[in-house]
Design an enzyme around this catalytic site. Structure first.
Site, PDB file in Angstrom:
ATOM      1  N   GLY A   1      37.861  32.696  43.060  1.00 47.54           N
ATOM      2  CA  GLY A   1      39.355  32.865  43.175  1.00 47.54           C
ATOM      3  C   GLY A   1      40.311  32.296  44.484  1.00 47.54           C
TER       4      GLY A   1
ATOM      5  N   ASP B   1      39.421  43.963  47.787  1.00 44.92           N
ATOM      6  CA  ASP B   1      39.577  45.168  46.907  1.00 44.92           C
ATOM      7  C   ASP B   1      38.755  46.305  47.564  1.00 44.92           C
ATOM      8  OD1 ASP B   1      39.981  46.620  44.483  1.00 44.92           O
ATOM      9  OD2 ASP B   1      38.204  45.823  43.546  1.00 44.92           O
TER      10      ASP B   1
ATOM     11  N   GLY C   1      36.298  45.919  49.797  1.00 43.19           N
ATOM     12  CA  GLY C   1      35.941  45.546  51.089  1.00 43.19           C
ATOM     13  C   GLY C   1      34.699  44.995  51.195  1.00 43.19           C
TER      14      GLY C   1
ATOM     15  N   THR D   1      32.912  42.896  49.770  1.00 43.03           N
ATOM     16  CA  THR D   1      32.406  41.389  49.990  1.00 43.03           C
ATOM     17  C   THR D   1      32.726  40.752  51.093  1.00 43.03           C
ATOM     18  OG1 THR D   1      33.147  41.051  47.613  1.00 43.03           O
ATOM     19  CG2 THR D   1      33.036  39.119  48.876  1.00 43.03           C
TER      20      THR D   1
HETATM   21  P1  5GP Z   1      35.787  43.463  46.738  1.00 44.53           P
HETATM   22  O1  5GP Z   1      35.778  44.833  45.947  1.00 44.53           O
HETATM   23  O2  5GP Z   1      34.172  43.287  47.107  1.00 44.53           O
HETATM   24  O3  5GP Z   1      36.624  43.591  47.918  1.00 44.53           O
HETATM   25  O4  5GP Z   1      36.345  42.484  46.095  1.00 44.53           O
HETATM   26  C1  5GP Z   1      35.309  41.743  45.237  1.00 44.53           C
HETATM   27  C2  5GP Z   1      35.938  40.630  44.382  1.00 44.53           C
HETATM   28  O5  5GP Z   1      36.576  41.225  43.403  1.00 44.53           O
HETATM   29  C3  5GP Z   1      37.349  39.765  44.909  1.00 44.53           C
HETATM   30  O6  5GP Z   1      36.928  38.790  45.888  1.00 44.53           O
HETATM   31  C4  5GP Z   1      37.782  39.437  43.550  1.00 44.53           C
HETATM   32  O7  5GP Z   1      37.107  38.113  43.250  1.00 44.53           O
HETATM   33  C5  5GP Z   1      37.531  40.426  42.570  1.00 44.53           C
HETATM   34  N1  5GP Z   1      38.812  41.196  42.412  1.00 44.53           N
HETATM   35  C6  5GP Z   1      39.080  42.481  42.805  1.00 44.53           C
HETATM   36  N2  5GP Z   1      40.292  42.726  42.387  1.00 44.53           N
HETATM   37  C7  5GP Z   1      40.860  41.952  41.733  1.00 44.53           C
HETATM   38  C8  5GP Z   1      41.965  41.400  40.725  1.00 44.53           C
HETATM   39  O8  5GP Z   1      42.776  42.476  40.729  1.00 44.53           O
HETATM   40  N3  5GP Z   1      41.940  40.351  40.159  1.00 44.53           N
HETATM   41  C9  5GP Z   1      41.094  39.522  40.161  1.00 44.53           C
HETATM   42  N4  5GP Z   1      41.170  38.555  39.350  1.00 44.53           N
HETATM   43  N5  5GP Z   1      39.788  39.508  40.784  1.00 44.53           N
HETATM   44  C10 5GP Z   1      39.602  40.693  41.696  1.00 44.53           C
END
Ligand code: 5GP
Length: 175
Positions: free
Chosen positions: A42, A101, A103, A105
């Site tokens: 992304g 999102d 957090g 990652t």
């Molecule tokens: P985390 O939940 O670990 O913070 O985020 C994990 C990953 O989920 C992000 O790096 C991203 O690739 C994906 N992600 C989270 N929210 C969105 C969104 O609204 N759109 C897209 N395309 N990917 C998302």
């Protein structure tokens, strides 16, 4: 065809990336060895735009992770899919993320890259969704706070589509 509604226009993103690049360039002025770590897939467009606007010397590397979980709702467990090619010990590392999102990652990345003893470790994210954070999230350089919606464009996908939209849009996959 799902509904797409513009959330962040191309111009707003452009202006904000300029601002972030100026701040990062000022903060790392004089730093000899800055490494940008882009989180695939992304962040590839954001990283490309940001890197080209930095006025400080830097190198670029990529890492790829996957969250376990179904669809758009990760469970919190993170898995390394592709590691860096570079050694980072003693270097100034800036993680470049598309979106924070839950957090998990970013937390995983901070721990795992931090253990490799970089000279410094900071984070830059284009967007974050504060309503979804499950762990404390500290971002040194943040583009935008966004609501709890699924966004696409500017590198972000839904089922591997929409990554090359020039703006960021909210998608309603059910429509
Ligand atoms: P985390 O939940 O670990 O913070 O985020 C994990 C990953 O989920 C992000 O790096 C991203 O690739 C994906 N992600 C989270 N929210 C969105 C969104 O609204 N759109 C897209 N395309 N990917 C998302």
């Amino acid at each position: 065809m799902p509904d797409l509604e513009v959330l962040l226009s191309e111009e707003r993103i452009h202006d904000r990336v300029d601002e972030l690049a100026a701040r990062i360039s000022a903060d790392y002025a004089g730093a000899e060895d800055l490494l940008l770590v882009g989180v695939l897939r992304g962040a590839f467009i954001f990283l490309a735009d940001l890197a080209r606007r930095l006025t400080v010397p830097h190198a670029v590397d990529f890492i790829s992770l996957s969250s376990y979980g179904k669809g758009d709702r990760p469970t919190g467990a993170v898995r390394l899919l592709l590691d860096l090619r570079s050694e980072i010990e003693g270097r100034h590392v800036l993680i470049v993320e598309d979106i924070v999102d839950t957090g998990h990652t970013l937390e995983y990345l901070k721990q795992s890259l931090g253990a490799r003893r970089p000279a410094s470790l900071k984070t830059c994210a284009l967007t974050k969704k504060p309503a979804r954070h499950e762990v404390p999230v500290e971002i040194d350089y943040l583009g935008f706070e966004i609501p709890d919606v699924w966004v696409v464009g500017y590198g972000l996908d839904f089922e591997d589509r929409w990554r090359t939209l020039p703006h960021i849009a909210v998608i309603d996959p059910t429509s």
